[in-house]
Design a protein around this motif. Sequence first.
Motif, mmCIF file in Angstrom:
data_model
loop_
_atom_site.group_PDB
_atom_site.id
_atom_site.type_symbol
_atom_site.label_atom_id
_atom_site.label_comp_id
_atom_site.label_asym_id
_atom_site.label_seq_id
_atom_site.Cartn_x
_atom_site.Cartn_y
_atom_site.Cartn_z
ATOM 1 N N GLN A 35 0.828 -1.203 0.000
ATOM 2 C CA GLN A 35 0.000 0.000 0.000
ATOM 3 C C GLN A 35 0.867 1.260 0.000
ATOM 4 O O GLN A 35 0.556 2.235 -0.671
ATOM 5 C CB GLN A 35 -0.944 -0.012 1.205
ATOM 6 C CG GLN A 35 -2.079 0.972 1.086
ATOM 7 C CD GLN A 35 -3.013 0.658 -0.058
ATOM 8 O OE1 GLN A 35 -3.205 -0.501 -0.422
ATOM 9 N NE2 GLN A 35 -3.590 1.667 -0.643
ATOM 10 N N SER A 72 -7.858 7.866 -1.319
ATOM 11 C CA SER A 72 -8.393 6.568 -0.916
ATOM 12 C C SER A 72 -7.277 5.620 -0.457
ATOM 13 O O SER A 72 -7.407 4.931 0.554
ATOM 14 C CB SER A 72 -9.153 5.945 -2.088
ATOM 15 O OG SER A 72 -9.542 4.637 -1.803
ATOM 16 N N CYS A 73 -6.180 5.635 -1.197
ATOM 17 C CA CYS A 73 -5.044 4.766 -0.829
ATOM 18 C C CYS A 73 -4.395 5.216 0.471
ATOM 19 O O CYS A 73 -3.987 4.388 1.285
ATOM 20 C CB CYS A 73 -4.016 4.741 -1.952
ATOM 21 S SG CYS A 73 -4.593 3.859 -3.411
ATOM 22 N N LYS A 76 -6.406 4.041 3.440
ATOM 23 C CA LYS A 76 -6.233 2.637 3.802
ATOM 24 C C LYS A 76 -5.056 2.439 4.762
ATOM 25 O O LYS A 76 -4.998 1.460 5.480
ATOM 26 C CB LYS A 76 -6.045 1.786 2.559
ATOM 27 C CG LYS A 76 -7.292 1.639 1.734
ATOM 28 C CD LYS A 76 -7.046 0.788 0.517
ATOM 29 C CE LYS A 76 -8.278 0.690 -0.347
ATOM 30 N NZ LYS A 76 -8.064 -0.120 -1.552
#
Length: 80
Positions: A35, A72-73, A76
Amino acid sequence: MFPLIKMSLKSRDNDDSFDGESTLKEELNKKIKEQKVVVDELSNLKKNRKVYIQQRNSNIFFLADRAQTLGSCKGKLTFN
């Protein structure tokens, strides 16, 4: 004699749960690293570059907004 047998069984159970925890921990660390790479790649893209996201469980990709995808990443990676 019986208490020794119980202790050895207990330690084996603890070893099994420890192995499971370490495997889970390794898998989680791997996903976190992946990620972070995604976030770095998106952060270093030029503003005019196109970004596509993959539909879950599919080979279909859709055009996406770079800023929204980056946000969004990054989301996370944050832990609540």
